[in-house]
Design a protein around this motif. Structure first.
Motif, PDB file in Angstrom:
ATOM      1  N   SER A  12     -11.895  -1.885   8.391  1.00  9.90           N
ATOM      2  CA  SER A  12     -10.816  -2.596   7.722  1.00  9.90           C
ATOM      3  C   SER A  12      -9.732  -2.850   8.746  1.00  9.90           C
ATOM      4  O   SER A  12      -9.803  -2.381   9.883  1.00  9.90           O
ATOM      5  CB  SER A  12     -10.246  -1.744   6.575  1.00  9.90           C
ATOM      6  N   PHE A  13      -8.704  -3.574   8.317  1.00  7.36           N
ATOM      7  CA  PHE A  13      -7.528  -3.712   9.159  1.00  7.36           C
ATOM      8  C   PHE A  13      -6.819  -2.358   9.205  1.00  7.36           C
ATOM      9  O   PHE A  13      -6.810  -1.606   8.223  1.00  7.36           O
ATOM     10  CB  PHE A  13      -6.603  -4.808   8.605  1.00  7.36           C
ATOM     11  N   SER A  22      -1.461  -8.890   0.130  1.00  5.74           N
ATOM     12  CA  SER A  22      -0.706  -9.376   1.285  1.00  5.74           C
ATOM     13  C   SER A  22      -0.590 -10.891   1.186  1.00  5.74           C
ATOM     14  O   SER A  22      -1.545 -11.569   0.822  1.00  5.74           O
ATOM     15  CB  SER A  22      -1.442  -9.023   2.574  1.00  5.74           C
ATOM     16  N   TYR A  39     -13.562  -6.352  12.888  1.00  3.29           N
ATOM     17  CA  TYR A  39     -12.577  -5.832  13.798  1.00  3.29           C
ATOM     18  C   TYR A  39     -13.320  -5.190  14.952  1.00  3.29           C
ATOM     19  O   TYR A  39     -14.321  -4.527  14.708  1.00  3.29           O
ATOM     20  CB  TYR A  39     -11.716  -4.788  13.071  1.00  3.29           C
ATOM     21  N   VAL A  49     -11.400  -1.220  -0.177  1.00  2.00           N
ATOM     22  CA  VAL A  49     -10.904  -2.434   0.489  1.00  2.00           C
ATOM     23  C   VAL A  49     -11.864  -3.568   0.134  1.00  2.00           C
ATOM     24  O   VAL A  49     -13.055  -3.490   0.430  1.00  2.00           O
ATOM     25  CB  VAL A  49     -10.880  -2.258   2.022  1.00  2.00           C
ATOM     26  N   LYS A  78      -3.964 -15.082   4.850  1.00  2.00           N
ATOM     27  CA  LYS A  78      -4.673 -14.558   3.675  1.00  2.00           C
ATOM     28  C   LYS A  78      -4.915 -15.705   2.684  1.00  2.00           C
ATOM     29  O   LYS A  78      -4.399 -16.810   2.871  1.00  2.00           O
ATOM     30  CB  LYS A  78      -3.871 -13.407   3.042  1.00  2.00           C
ATOM     31  N   GLY A  81       4.915 -11.091   3.427  1.00  2.00           N
ATOM     32  CA  GLY A  81       5.157 -10.848   2.006  1.00  2.00           C
ATOM     33  C   GLY A  81       4.017 -10.055   1.430  1.00  2.00           C
ATOM     34  O   GLY A  81       2.921 -10.004   2.005  1.00  2.00           O
ATOM     35  N   ALA A 126      -5.672  -7.043   0.066  1.00  4.88           N
ATOM     36  CA  ALA A 126      -4.984  -7.914   1.025  1.00  4.88           C
ATOM     37  C   ALA A 126      -5.800  -9.157   1.384  1.00  4.88           C
ATOM     38  O   ALA A 126      -5.243 -10.237   1.554  1.00  4.88           O
ATOM     39  CB  ALA A 126      -4.633  -7.132   2.287  1.00  4.88           C
ATOM     40  N   GLN A 127      -7.116  -9.000   1.487  1.00  5.53           N
ATOM     41  CA  GLN A 127      -7.950 -10.142   1.874  1.00  5.53           C
ATOM     42  C   GLN A 127      -8.608 -10.798   0.671  1.00  5.53           C
ATOM     43  O   GLN A 127      -9.460 -11.666   0.838  1.00  5.53           O
ATOM     44  CB  GLN A 127      -9.041  -9.668   2.856  1.00  5.53           C
ATOM     45  N   ALA A 129      -3.923  -1.292   8.869  1.00  7.22           N
ATOM     46  CA  ALA A 129      -2.878  -0.976   7.885  1.00  7.22           C
ATOM     47  C   ALA A 129      -3.402  -0.165   6.699  1.00  7.22           C
ATOM     48  O   ALA A 129      -2.644   0.588   6.081  1.00  7.22           O
ATOM     49  CB  ALA A 129      -2.229  -2.260   7.376  1.00  7.22           C
ATOM     50  N   THR A 130      -4.685  -0.320   6.383  1.00  6.24           N
ATOM     51  CA  THR A 130      -5.260   0.423   5.265  1.00  6.24           C
ATOM     52  C   THR A 130      -5.024   1.918   5.459  1.00  6.24           C
ATOM     53  O   THR A 130      -4.511   2.606   4.569  1.00  6.24           O
ATOM     54  CB  THR A 130      -6.782   0.142   5.180  1.00  6.24           C
ATOM     55  N   LEU A 167       0.835  -1.205   0.000  1.00  8.78           N
ATOM     56  CA  LEU A 167       0.000   0.000   0.000  1.00  8.78           C
ATOM     57  C   LEU A 167       0.872   1.258   0.000  1.00  8.78           C
ATOM     58  O   LEU A 167       0.633   2.200  -0.766  1.00  8.78           O
ATOM     59  CB  LEU A 167      -0.929   0.006   1.226  1.00  8.78           C
ATOM     60  N   PHE A 169       0.460 -12.516   3.983  1.00  8.51           N
ATOM     61  CA  PHE A 169       0.429 -12.915   5.390  1.00  8.51           C
ATOM     62  C   PHE A 169      -0.197 -14.319   5.446  1.00  8.51           C
ATOM     63  O   PHE A 169      -1.118 -14.618   4.679  1.00  8.51           O
ATOM     64  CB  PHE A 169      -0.420 -11.891   6.167  1.00  8.51           C
TER      65      PHE A 169
HETATM   66  C1  PLP Z   1      -3.650  -7.966   6.113  1.00  5.38           C
HETATM   67  C2  PLP Z   1      -4.113  -6.666   5.631  1.00  5.38           C
HETATM   68  C3  PLP Z   1      -3.241  -5.624   5.291  1.00  5.38           C
HETATM   69  C4  PLP Z   1      -1.778  -5.665   5.595  1.00  5.38           C
HETATM   70  O1  PLP Z   1      -1.103  -6.754   5.126  1.00  5.38           O
HETATM   71  P1  PLP Z   1       0.249  -7.237   5.842  1.00  5.38           P
HETATM   72  O2  PLP Z   1       0.843  -8.187   4.876  1.00  5.38           O
HETATM   73  O3  PLP Z   1      -0.135  -7.869   7.127  1.00  5.38           O
HETATM   74  O4  PLP Z   1       1.091  -6.022   6.046  1.00  5.38           O
HETATM   75  C5  PLP Z   1      -3.774  -4.484   4.725  1.00  5.38           C
HETATM   76  N1  PLP Z   1      -5.097  -4.348   4.517  1.00  5.38           N
HETATM   77  C6  PLP Z   1      -5.964  -5.311   4.854  1.00  5.38           C
HETATM   78  C7  PLP Z   1      -7.407  -5.110   4.571  1.00  5.38           C
HETATM   79  C8  PLP Z   1      -5.517  -6.492   5.437  1.00  5.38           C
HETATM   80  O5  PLP Z   1      -6.381  -7.439   5.779  1.00  5.38           O
END
Ligand code: PLP
Length: 401
Positions: free
Chosen positions: A85-86, A181, A338, A131, A186, A194, A159-160, A88-89, A64, A183
């Motif tokens: 959202s998570f 992502s 969340y 997202v 995912k 990654g 990411a998801q 990180a967004t 991102l 992770f």
């Molecule tokens: C997991 C996730 C991220 C971040 O991904 P990472 O690989 O954990 O840094 C970002 N946005 C959403 C919606 C996520 O679920």
């Protein structure tokens, strides 16, 4: 029987040997950063998304950040996104110096309410970051029209949603950039962190590549301040083994979602996620517990108010919390994605979104519960989940009597 929310045991059983071979090959090659293993995975992933370019990086969060930076978004810019959202967004938007602007979500899809975007525009709005939450694709045709009408860049948070598509075209191939992502939980998970950015514009791809390696145009010539954010060769090797299985895994997730929807359809105490468009990749199956799920719970009178609700000015979540706790006691382990929306997080207090500013998002955070869903979840395990739910959650009177 214990049912975990996520479990890799069976996948390792199926792919273990191929994964071990792939990792061992990288280990023995001595080439851990860069090289053919990375290039091969990037090409395979770009093909899967249907775009010419994929750039591996350290995480979905970095994907991102790199996409935002690559598209020139920074200080003074606003990016419209959703708070459900998570973290990180929004964190990525802030990390490049821009400001996240949250619009509420649609209750029926949990996704950014496209009809609210225009009201959130200001002269500083540069981009929108949809997202594809829980694997459900945002309507990218409608979003594309809105973005085009207001000259907004589109950065997809995929990411998801690896393996998801809108109107038959994979997510990550609709916007100016797609951010993925890998992770482990995912849809396509590495054996660690990654991520990847996908795009069509070769110049953007080149900029992102540079930014991911210290803004380095050629060896030791730095044209911008970048990052150290690479996908490493072992992760790429793992991902190359797993990628061909992704379509089958997504299909299995769709099957599990459809079974949940039919097995739980008559439960009055649960709101099920909408079936959605065909390209839903069901990274999560998220139900809502909008009220006291059963006479046993006694939420109306007696259950313990949640401390988070009071602390973060959110709607009371005790009905959902009761169900989560009671399911866990019966061996069914669920997760809340969340519990506190991004705009009510202490880290974003300075943005000034008070209680009630995004009412649908806030209500969802008090009601949502993610049931176990992953490709290797057995039909037996799923039957345990539905049976336990059917015991705990009230059914319509016509069936109960
Ligand atoms: C997991 C996730 C991220 C971040 O991904 P990472 O690989 O954990 O840094 C970002 N946005 C959403 C919606 C996520 O679920």
């Amino acid at each position: 029987m214990q049912v975990p929310p996520f479990d890799l045991t069976e996948q390792l059983h199926q792919l273990g040997e191929a994964l071990e071979d792939a990792v061992l090959q990288v280990l023995r090659s001595g080439q851990y950063i860069g090289g053919a293993t990375i290039a091969r995975f990037e090409q395979q992933f770009a093909e899967a998304v249907g775009v010419p370019h994929a750039i591996g990086c350290n995480s979905g969060t970095d994907a991102l950040v790199l996409a935002l930076r690559g598209l020139g978004i920074g200080e003074g810019d606003e990016v419209i996104t959703s708070s459900f959202s998570f973290f990180a967004t929004a964190e990525a938007i802030s990390a490049v110096g821009a400001t996240p602007v949250f619009v509420d979500v649609e209750e029926s899809t949990y996704l950014i309410d496209l009809e609210r975007i225009e009201a959130a525009l200001t002269p500083a709005t540069k981009a929108v970051m949809p997202v594809h939450l829980f694997g459900r694709p945002v309507d990218m045709e409608r979003l594309g029209q809105i973005a085009a009408a207001h000259q907004l860049l589109v950065i997809e948070d995929c990411a998801q949603a690896t393996g998801a598509s809108w109107a038959g075209r994979p997510v990550g191939g609709w916007g100016d950039a797609g951010c993925f992502s890998f992770f482990p939980t995912k849809n396509l998970g590495a054996a660690g962190d990654g991520g990847a950015v996908t795009c069509r514009d070769p110049q953007l791809a080149a900029r992102i590549r540079e930014l991911a390696v210290h803004g380095m145009l050629r060896r030791y010539l730095h044209t911008s301040l970048g990052y150290n954010s690479r996908l490493d060769a072992m992760q790429a090797a793992v991902l190359s083994v797993k990628l061909p299985h992704l379509p089958g895994w997504v299909e299995r997730r769709q099957q599990l979602a459809s079974t949940y929807r039919s097995e739980l359809a008559d439960l009055q105490g649960l709101l099920l996620p909408a079936a959605g468009p065909g390209g839903h990749s069901w990274n999560q199956f998220v139900v809502r517990v909008p009220r006291c799920p059963s006479a046993q719970a006694g939420c109306g009178g007696g259950c313990q108010p949640s401390s988070d609700s009071a602390t973060y000015g959110l709607p009371e979540s005790c009905c959902r919390d009761w169900l989560k706790q009671t399911l866990a006691e019966a061996g069914v382990n669920t997760i809340i994605y969340y519990p506190i929306p991004i705009h009510r997080q202490p880290a974003y207090a300075q943005l000034g979104y008070g209680p009630g500013s995004l009412p649908i998002t806030e209500r969802l955070t008090a009601e949502v519960l993610s049931l176990p869903i992953f490709p290797e979840l057995s039909s037996e395990q799923q039957a345990t989940v539905t049976a336990v739910l059917r015991q705990l959650v009230a059914q319509p009177l016509s069936l109960a009597s």
